[in-house]
Enzyme design. Structure first.
Site, PDB file in Angstrom:
ATOM      1  N   ASP A  10      37.785  28.447  41.386  1.00 22.24           N
ATOM      2  CA  ASP A  10      38.502  29.091  40.290  1.00 22.24           C
ATOM      3  C   ASP A  10      39.774  29.669  40.909  1.00 22.24           C
ATOM      4  O   ASP A  10      39.725  30.644  41.662  1.00 22.24           O
ATOM      5  CB  ASP A  10      37.625  30.202  39.686  1.00 22.24           C
ATOM      6  CG  ASP A  10      38.381  31.074  38.674  1.00 22.24           C
ATOM      7  OD1 ASP A  10      39.552  30.759  38.350  1.00 22.24           O
ATOM      8  OD2 ASP A  10      37.791  32.071  38.205  1.00 22.24           O
ATOM      9  N   LYS A  72      50.265  31.863  39.778  1.00 17.02           N
ATOM     10  CA  LYS A  72      49.787  30.865  38.813  1.00 17.02           C
ATOM     11  C   LYS A  72      50.734  30.755  37.624  1.00 17.02           C
ATOM     12  O   LYS A  72      50.858  29.701  37.013  1.00 17.02           O
ATOM     13  CB  LYS A  72      48.387  31.281  38.345  1.00 17.02           C
ATOM     14  CG  LYS A  72      47.653  30.250  37.507  1.00 17.02           C
ATOM     15  CD  LYS A  72      46.218  30.683  37.317  1.00 17.02           C
ATOM     16  CE  LYS A  72      45.422  29.746  36.455  1.00 17.02           C
ATOM     17  NZ  LYS A  72      44.018  30.206  36.342  1.00 17.02           N
ATOM     18  N   GLU A 173      39.014  25.883  32.347  1.00  7.60           N
ATOM     19  CA  GLU A 173      38.233  27.092  32.630  1.00  7.60           C
ATOM     20  C   GLU A 173      37.147  27.362  31.585  1.00  7.60           C
ATOM     21  O   GLU A 173      35.993  27.632  31.962  1.00  7.60           O
ATOM     22  CB  GLU A 173      39.173  28.292  32.792  1.00  7.60           C
ATOM     23  CG  GLU A 173      39.980  28.197  34.086  1.00  7.60           C
ATOM     24  CD  GLU A 173      41.202  29.108  34.128  1.00  7.60           C
ATOM     25  OE1 GLU A 173      41.358  29.948  33.215  1.00  7.60           O
ATOM     26  OE2 GLU A 173      42.002  28.965  35.066  1.00  7.60           O
ATOM     27  N   ASP A 195      38.196  34.974  27.279  1.00  5.22           N
ATOM     28  CA  ASP A 195      38.522  35.203  28.691  1.00  5.22           C
ATOM     29  C   ASP A 195      39.601  36.273  28.818  1.00  5.22           C
ATOM     30  O   ASP A 195      40.779  36.021  28.549  1.00  5.22           O
ATOM     31  CB  ASP A 195      38.979  33.871  29.321  1.00  5.22           C
ATOM     32  CG  ASP A 195      39.302  34.013  30.816  1.00  5.22           C
ATOM     33  OD1 ASP A 195      39.403  35.149  31.317  1.00  5.22           O
ATOM     34  OD2 ASP A 195      39.466  32.964  31.475  1.00  5.22           O
TER      35      ASP A 195
HETATM   36  P1  ADP Z   1      41.868  36.485  36.581  1.00  7.40           P
HETATM   37  O1  ADP Z   1      41.037  35.527  35.801  1.00  7.40           O
HETATM   38  O2  ADP Z   1      43.069  36.976  35.839  1.00  7.40           O
HETATM   39  O3  ADP Z   1      42.232  35.988  37.936  1.00  7.40           O
HETATM   40  P2  ADP Z   1      39.540  38.332  36.786  1.00  7.40           P
HETATM   41  O4  ADP Z   1      38.694  37.623  35.804  1.00  7.40           O
HETATM   42  O5  ADP Z   1      39.035  38.433  38.170  1.00  7.40           O
HETATM   43  O6  ADP Z   1      41.029  37.817  36.836  1.00  7.40           O
HETATM   44  O7  ADP Z   1      39.773  39.816  36.204  1.00  7.40           O
HETATM   45  C1  ADP Z   1      40.464  40.783  36.913  1.00  7.40           C
HETATM   46  C2  ADP Z   1      40.586  42.036  36.075  1.00  7.40           C
HETATM   47  O8  ADP Z   1      39.298  42.545  35.730  1.00  7.40           O
HETATM   48  C3  ADP Z   1      41.322  43.147  36.783  1.00  7.40           C
HETATM   49  O9  ADP Z   1      42.265  43.730  35.902  1.00  7.40           O
HETATM   50  C4  ADP Z   1      40.206  44.137  37.092  1.00  7.40           C
HETATM   51  O10 ADP Z   1      40.693  45.476  37.172  1.00  7.40           O
HETATM   52  C5  ADP Z   1      39.306  43.943  35.902  1.00  7.40           C
HETATM   53  N1  ADP Z   1      37.935  44.401  36.130  1.00  7.40           N
HETATM   54  C6  ADP Z   1      37.090  44.015  37.115  1.00  7.40           C
HETATM   55  N2  ADP Z   1      35.916  44.677  37.015  1.00  7.40           N
HETATM   56  C7  ADP Z   1      36.021  45.499  35.943  1.00  7.40           C
HETATM   57  C8  ADP Z   1      35.144  46.468  35.331  1.00  7.40           C
HETATM   58  N3  ADP Z   1      33.918  46.713  35.799  1.00  7.40           N
HETATM   59  N4  ADP Z   1      35.609  47.129  34.237  1.00  7.40           N
HETATM   60  C9  ADP Z   1      36.839  46.903  33.772  1.00  7.40           C
HETATM   61  N5  ADP Z   1      37.701  46.027  34.299  1.00  7.40           N
HETATM   62  C10 ADP Z   1      37.305  45.337  35.378  1.00  7.40           C
HETATM   63 MG    MG Z   2      40.131  33.815  35.298  1.00  2.00          MG
END
Ligand code: ADP
Ligand code: MG
Length: 633
Positions: A10, A72, A173, A195
């Site tokens: 991913d 990205k 995705e 998402d």
């Molecule tokens: P992406 O798909 O954009 O690469 P992710 O799916 O990994 O990113 O999501 C990252 C986001 O999720 C960040 O903004 C992070 O602060 C938030 N995040 C991660 N864990 C939590 C949580 N327990 N509660 C709220 N937000 C969270």
């Molecule tokens: Mg993602």
């Protein structure tokens, strides 16, 4: 068999992950620091070595001109596509970019294309997997957003190749997330994938028929995610601090970063706790203390969450479905851990969403399942052909600058279609094929994907040649176009190199193979240099011990020095140059007074009529020794 191992990746805007199939279930491969998520941040250290992930994050704060995140957003895009991004993100572009050229990002004094930066992230994931398996991994399935166009998909494939990975398949995705939940086993139904990640929000509606996924609608907001929640909380904290303490810290980068760290921790804690205490140490010794309850937090961020509602409704409308026609709802993205977000989704679709898996891991886990299927490791291989749809129509420009669509948007891929054309002028030998992507009627309003000429048509009256143009979108969503004059058999074929794409030669030239070796070479050199330096300071110390200055130190001082000397000798035998440098630093510091005393006696010797050369200053341990700092932290 082992070399045929295929991993699922991913490659996210905020975080990236690599997973593989362990027996019956997919698992994420952790990095060296034990963390499953690799932040999609790349930095160049002072020595020009790329740093990826958590360690690169520090550079974002300390030397932002050497770091980049959210790359990205720039994948497969041209200058005119990214004007919006430039308003939101501090991307530093190369100064000498020419129109139509692939974008290059500046890190320090070097420049990199977005696929090269993504390749560095992939390289890190590959390295984690290599280490995990104890042998190199060379094949991968990589996920992309469902709405990614041809150029963005190509750029992702290029990134894989540059990183030394053969990209067997790009998977959408939302499709990967649905796979992770095993929804393909249900055979039929409609799935909504919500998402909500770090910087983007995507909603996808998938239709499942006979175990095959079809993306029937996508929508979202490319500038909406956890970052917005963070920024919102920071603003509130800054306002509070200004109101309560009379401190305006809006322009104090360091303070803002400290606040950011604390509010993100608080945000994450509030997903599992009902209240949390914010505690930030501010410049000048002041403290910002505040208790925040989940209820308050959710009220505060409601406006951010509300912005996901419109796109969801639009996607349902585009799919021609009512909420009650959705059978399954899947949550993806770290921000869906927020209970209020889950509640909103449940309200929107009238059913409880799947939350059994980690929302920030499901996409990678699904990619691993897809990888396993491709590798023939699954019994279900036969009937698990995954299909996606093309998000935008594809066609060519015809006389008068009009777009003629050949493959319509939302067609299931792989897809192919053929149209026939002819010439406009008597004796016309060449026909220009201009490949377009988009829904608009005029070619100038669509995205230009490629141009090529069908040449050498034998002389014929206008309207006589029969030119067949064939479009084929392969399973990765990549377009192949061929044109053939059927009477003469003249044919030209291209795999569309998207505008803003890299040529094969460019990709070849970027292959990062050397990086891994460079890293090891570099480390070895560092160890050798550190050992030499340690040798020097230990010899100097021996000399110092024999000098009269030694006798003027207190017993305690002598004991301290002896201790540090011992530990330097110990780490010198090891391979860790950072530890050696640290011990050198410590000994340099600790023997500062000895050096001063030696200097004093040297000076007094000079005063007694001797020269400095004669005086026994030795080579030190002269403090402060200009230690070549471990620049490569
Ligand atoms: P992406 O798909 O954009 O690469 P992710 O799916 O990994 O990113 O999501 C990252 C986001 O999720 C960040 O903004 C992070 O602060 C938030 N995040 C991660 N864990 C939590 C949580 N327990 N509660 C709220 N937000 C969270
Ligand atoms: Mg993602």
């Amino acid at each position: 068999m082992a070399t045929d191992r295929i991993v699922g990746i991913d490659l996210g805007t905020t975080n990236s992950l690599v997973a593989f199939m362990q027996g019956e279930s997919p698992v994420v491969i952790p990095g060296e620091d034990g963390s499953n998520l690799v932040p999609s941040v790349v930095a160049l250290d002072q020595g020009g070595k790329p740093i990826v992930g958590n360690r690169a994050r520090n550079y974002l704060i300390e030397t932002p001109e050497r770091a980049v995140y959210s790359i990205k957003r720039l994948m497969g895009r041209g200058m005119e596509d990214i004007q919006e991004e430039l308003k939101f993100f501090p991307f530093r572009l190369a100064d000498d970019l020419e129109a139509g050229e692939v974008i290059r990002i500046k890190l320090g004094d070097k420049t990199f294309t977005p696929p090269e930066i993504s390749a560095l992230i992939l390289r890190q994931l590959k390295r984690n997997a290599d280490r995990f398996f104890g042998e190199p991994v060379t094949k991968a399935v990589i996920t992309v957003p469902a709405y990614f166009n041809d150029a963005q998909r190509q750029a992702t494939k290029d990134a894989g190749r540059i990183a030394g990975l053969e990209v067997l398949r790009l998977v959408n995705e939302p499709t990967a997330a649905s796979l992770a939940y095993g929804l393909d086993r249900k055979q039929n139904g409609v799935v909504a994938v919500y998402d909500f990640g770090g910087g983007t929000f995507d909603i996808s509606i998938l239709k499942l028929h006979d175990g095959i996924f079809e993306v029937i609608a996508t929508n979202g907001d490319t500038h909406l995610g956890g970052d917005d929640i963070d920024n919102f909380l920071i603003t509130i904290a800054l306002d509070d601090i200004r109101g309560d303490l009379g401190l305006d810290l809006r322009r104090n980068g360091e303070a803002v970063q400290a606040i950011r760290k604390v509010v993100i921790e608080a945000k994450i804690a509030l997903s599992s706790q009902v209240s949390v205490k914010l505690d930030v140490e501010l410049p000048g010794g002041e403290r910002y203390l505040r208790e925040i309850t989940r209820e308050q937090f959710e009220q505060l961020i409601q406006p951010v969450i509300d912005r996901t509602v419109g796109p969801c409704k639009q996607a349902l409308k585009d799919a021609g479905l009512k909420p009650e026609q959705i059978d399954e709802v899947v949550l993806v993205g770290g921000s869906t851990r927020i209970p209020r977000v889950r509640a909103i989704v449940q309200e929107l679709f009238g059913r409880e969403p799947h939350t059994e898996m980690n929302p920030d891991e499901v996409v990678a886990l699904g990619a691993a399942i897809q990888a396993n299927i491709l590798g023939g490791g699954s019994e279900a291989t036969e009937n698990m052909l995954l299909l996606d749809v093309t998000p935008l129509s594809l066609g060519i420009e015809v006389a008068g600058g009009v777009t003629d669509k050949i493959i319509l948007r939302n067609s299931t891929v792989p897809a192919s279609a053929t149209q026939h054309y002819t010439t406009q002028v008597d004796g016309q030998a060449n026909v220009a094929i201009h490949v377009l992507q988009g829904e608009r009627e005029l070619a100038k309003d669509c995205r230009s994907l490629a141009r090529f000429d069908l040449k050498g048509i034998p002389p014929m009256a206008a309207g006589m040649p029969r030119i067949e143009v064939k479009f084929l979108i392969d399973a990765n969503g990549i377009l192949h176009v061929s044109a053939r004059e059927q009477r003469s058999g003249k044919e030209t074929e291209i795999q569309v190199q998207p505008s803003y794409g890299l040529t094969d030669e460019q990709v070849e030239g970027m292959i990062l193979d050397s990086f891994d070796n460079a890293e090891e070479d570099f480390r070895r050199r560092q160890v050798i240099e550190a050992r030499n330096e340690a040798e020097t300071i230990l010899t100097a110390l021996d000399k110092g011990k024999k000098s009269p200055a030694w006798g003027r130190l207190t017993t305690n001082e002598k004991k301290q020095i002896a201790k540090m000397e011992k530990s330097l000798i110990a780490v010198k035998a090891e391979d860790d140059y950072r530890a050696i440098r640290k011990a050198i630093d410590a000994l340099n510091q600790g023997s500062m007074r000895l050096a001063e005393l030696m200097m004093d006696s040297a000076v007094s010797t000079v005063l007694k009529g001797k020269t400095m050369e004669d005086a026994d200053v030795g080579e030190g341990p002269t403090a402060p020794h200009p230690v070549a700092k471990a620049e490569f932290e």
